[in-house]
Design a protein around this motif. Sequence first.
Motif, PDB file in Angstrom:
ATOM      1  N   SER A  47       4.906   4.476  -6.249  1.00 17.42           N
ATOM      2  CA  SER A  47       3.520   3.810  -5.363  1.00 17.42           C
ATOM      3  C   SER A  47       4.055   2.039  -5.134  1.00 17.42           C
ATOM      4  O   SER A  47       4.575   1.637  -5.912  1.00 17.42           O
ATOM      5  CB  SER A  47       2.169   4.074  -6.018  1.00 17.42           C
ATOM      6  OG  SER A  47       1.746   5.549  -6.750  1.00 17.42           O
ATOM      7  N   THR A  48       2.993   1.613  -3.638  1.00 17.64           N
ATOM      8  CA  THR A  48       3.380   0.469  -3.895  1.00 17.64           C
ATOM      9  C   THR A  48       2.389  -0.340  -5.122  1.00 17.64           C
ATOM     10  O   THR A  48       1.474   0.234  -4.747  1.00 17.64           O
ATOM     11  CB  THR A  48       2.335  -0.122  -2.219  1.00 17.64           C
ATOM     12  OG1 THR A  48       3.076   0.403  -1.065  1.00 17.64           O
ATOM     13  CG2 THR A  48       2.771  -1.261  -1.927  1.00 17.64           C
ATOM     14  N   ARG A 176      -7.847   1.449   7.818  1.00 19.53           N
ATOM     15  CA  ARG A 176      -7.565   2.756   7.926  1.00 19.53           C
ATOM     16  C   ARG A 176      -6.298   2.765   6.461  1.00 19.53           C
ATOM     17  O   ARG A 176      -5.967   3.069   6.445  1.00 19.53           O
ATOM     18  CB  ARG A 176      -6.703   2.542   9.478  1.00 19.53           C
ATOM     19  CG  ARG A 176      -6.707   4.551   9.140  1.00 19.53           C
ATOM     20  CD  ARG A 176      -5.152   4.628  10.687  1.00 19.53           C
ATOM     21  NE  ARG A 176      -4.983   6.263  10.567  1.00 19.53           N
ATOM     22  CZ  ARG A 176      -5.685   6.550  11.562  1.00 19.53           C
ATOM     23  NH1 ARG A 176      -6.247   6.466  11.980  1.00 19.53           N
ATOM     24  NH2 ARG A 176      -5.000   7.849  11.377  1.00 19.53           N
ATOM     25  N   ALA A 177      -7.990   4.376   6.055  1.00 18.54           N
ATOM     26  CA  ALA A 177      -7.589   4.781   5.130  1.00 18.54           C
ATOM     27  C   ALA A 177      -7.067   6.096   5.168  1.00 18.54           C
ATOM     28  O   ALA A 177      -8.267   7.079   6.220  1.00 18.54           O
ATOM     29  CB  ALA A 177      -8.249   4.780   3.433  1.00 18.54           C
ATOM     30  N   GLN A 190      -1.777   8.851  -0.664  1.00 14.29           N
ATOM     31  CA  GLN A 190      -3.159   7.955   0.379  1.00 14.29           C
ATOM     32  C   GLN A 190      -2.439   6.646   0.374  1.00 14.29           C
ATOM     33  O   GLN A 190      -1.141   6.133   0.251  1.00 14.29           O
ATOM     34  CB  GLN A 190      -3.927   7.018  -1.370  1.00 14.29           C
ATOM     35  CG  GLN A 190      -5.209   6.791  -0.994  1.00 14.29           C
ATOM     36  CD  GLN A 190      -5.739   5.527  -1.914  1.00 14.29           C
ATOM     37  OE1 GLN A 190      -4.729   5.038  -2.659  1.00 14.29           O
ATOM     38  NE2 GLN A 190      -7.219   4.671  -1.771  1.00 14.29           N
ATOM     39  N   THR A 191      -2.524   7.004   1.783  1.00 14.13           N
ATOM     40  CA  THR A 191      -1.891   5.247   2.247  1.00 14.13           C
ATOM     41  C   THR A 191      -3.931   4.317   3.016  1.00 14.13           C
ATOM     42  O   THR A 191      -4.553   4.928   3.426  1.00 14.13           O
ATOM     43  CB  THR A 191      -1.318   5.482   3.730  1.00 14.13           C
ATOM     44  OG1 THR A 191      -2.474   6.552   4.769  1.00 14.13           O
ATOM     45  CG2 THR A 191       0.169   6.374   3.356  1.00 14.13           C
ATOM     46  N   LYS A 202      -0.213  -7.704   8.466  1.00 14.01           N
ATOM     47  CA  LYS A 202      -0.295  -6.554   8.352  1.00 14.01           C
ATOM     48  C   LYS A 202      -0.308  -5.791   6.734  1.00 14.01           C
ATOM     49  O   LYS A 202       0.604  -6.418   6.025  1.00 14.01           O
ATOM     50  CB  LYS A 202       0.116  -5.275   9.284  1.00 14.01           C
ATOM     51  CG  LYS A 202      -0.192  -3.516   8.866  1.00 14.01           C
ATOM     52  CD  LYS A 202       0.688  -2.825   9.456  1.00 14.01           C
ATOM     53  CE  LYS A 202       2.233  -2.767   9.837  1.00 14.01           C
ATOM     54  NZ  LYS A 202       3.016  -1.765   9.613  1.00 14.01           N
ATOM     55  N   LEU A 203      -0.993  -5.509   6.126  1.00 15.13           N
ATOM     56  CA  LEU A 203      -1.029  -4.683   4.742  1.00 15.13           C
ATOM     57  C   LEU A 203      -1.139  -2.885   4.603  1.00 15.13           C
ATOM     58  O   LEU A 203      -1.729  -2.413   5.722  1.00 15.13           O
ATOM     59  CB  LEU A 203      -1.975  -5.149   3.981  1.00 15.13           C
ATOM     60  CG  LEU A 203      -2.179  -4.209   2.932  1.00 15.13           C
ATOM     61  CD1 LEU A 203      -0.692  -5.074   1.702  1.00 15.13           C
ATOM     62  CD2 LEU A 203      -3.756  -4.588   2.182  1.00 15.13           C
ATOM     63  N   GLU A 204       0.212  -2.653   4.302  1.00 17.16           N
ATOM     64  CA  GLU A 204      -0.148  -1.610   4.098  1.00 17.16           C
ATOM     65  C   GLU A 204       0.399  -0.563   3.534  1.00 17.16           C
ATOM     66  O   GLU A 204       1.611  -1.149   2.391  1.00 17.16           O
ATOM     67  CB  GLU A 204       1.742  -0.690   5.449  1.00 17.16           C
ATOM     68  CG  GLU A 204       1.458   0.965   5.423  1.00 17.16           C
ATOM     69  CD  GLU A 204       1.894   1.243   6.699  1.00 17.16           C
ATOM     70  OE1 GLU A 204       1.517   2.992   7.002  1.00 17.16           O
ATOM     71  OE2 GLU A 204       1.744   0.188   7.375  1.00 17.16           O
ATOM     72  N   VAL A 205       0.002   0.056   2.173  1.00 15.48           N
ATOM     73  CA  VAL A 205      -0.189   0.222   0.544  1.00 15.48           C
ATOM     74  C   VAL A 205       0.179   2.080   0.801  1.00 15.48           C
ATOM     75  O   VAL A 205      -1.133   2.492   0.872  1.00 15.48           O
ATOM     76  CB  VAL A 205      -0.805  -0.135  -0.287  1.00 15.48           C
ATOM     77  CG1 VAL A 205      -0.963   0.619  -1.909  1.00 15.48           C
ATOM     78  CG2 VAL A 205      -1.057  -1.345   0.062  1.00 15.48           C
ATOM     79  N   THR A 206       0.388   2.456  -0.060  1.00 14.86           N
ATOM     80  CA  THR A 206       0.699   3.700  -0.490  1.00 14.86           C
ATOM     81  C   THR A 206       1.040   4.043  -1.888  1.00 14.86           C
ATOM     82  O   THR A 206       1.481   3.516  -1.904  1.00 14.86           O
ATOM     83  CB  THR A 206       2.321   4.567   0.180  1.00 14.86           C
ATOM     84  OG1 THR A 206       2.426   4.101   1.718  1.00 14.86           O
ATOM     85  CG2 THR A 206       2.394   5.962  -0.166  1.00 14.86           C
TER      86      THR A 206
END
Length: 223
Positions: A47-48, A176-177, A190-191, A202-206
Motif C-alpha cells: 500500500s501507499t 475520487r475514491a 482502495q484508491t 495531484k495525490l493518488e494513494v492505493t
Amino acid sequence: MDGRRARALAAGLLATALMGCVSSRLAESPPPGYSLAGSWKLDPAHSTDAHQALQQLRAHAMRHPDSENTSVMQQGQSRQHGGHNGGADILSELQPSEPYPVDLSLQSELLRGGDWLQIQQSASAFVISNGDTTHAYTPGEKSVVSVPGGVADQISGWKGKQYVIEIRPQVGPHARATYSLSDKGGQLIQTIRVDQEGRVPKLEVTRVYDPAGVTPKAVPAGD
C-alpha cells in the motif's frame, strides 16, 4: 464578455456536463452476486504510505509558489525597479517572511484512518467504516456534503465491479475514491485520488486490504 470570463464560463459548463456524465455512468446495483462487504485489514507492504504522500505534497507546494502570488510579486519588483515611490514598501508587503500556507485539509480528511475497513453492502446502502469515521452512501444518488472549506456535490454508485465516490467541492480540488476486489478476488483495493489544485500536485494513494477474521473494536459499526 472578455476572453477570461468566457473561458471561466466554458470551464463551468464543462464541469457541469462532466458531473452529469459521471452521474449517468454510475449504477445503483453491482453485477449479480458481487459484494465488497466484510472486514478488511491493511497490507502496508503493498500500500501507499499515506503519511509520506502528504509530506511529499507539502514539500512540493512549498518549493513551487503558486503562479498568482508569483505574478503579484513580480509586479511589485517591476514597480520598484521602475523608480515609483513606495516600490520598496510594496515589495516588502508582497514578500512575506514565511511561505504561503499549504491547504491539505481535504487530502488529510480523505486519508484519515485506513488500517482497517468494514464495508456493509445492501441494495440501498453502501457503508464504509475506516477506524476513524463511518460514511453511508446511497448508490446512484447525488447529494450535497460538508467538506473542509465549504460544501461539495457528491455522487456515488457502481461502475462495473468498482464502487465509486466522486466529490466536487465548490472551492477546492475534486476527489475520487474507488473500491473493488483484486483480480483473484482475495483482496480489497482502495484508491483515493485528489486532483491538482494550484501549487498542490495531484495525490493518488492505493491501499490493499486482506480479509480480516473479525472486526476490531476500533472500527465503529455502520449506521
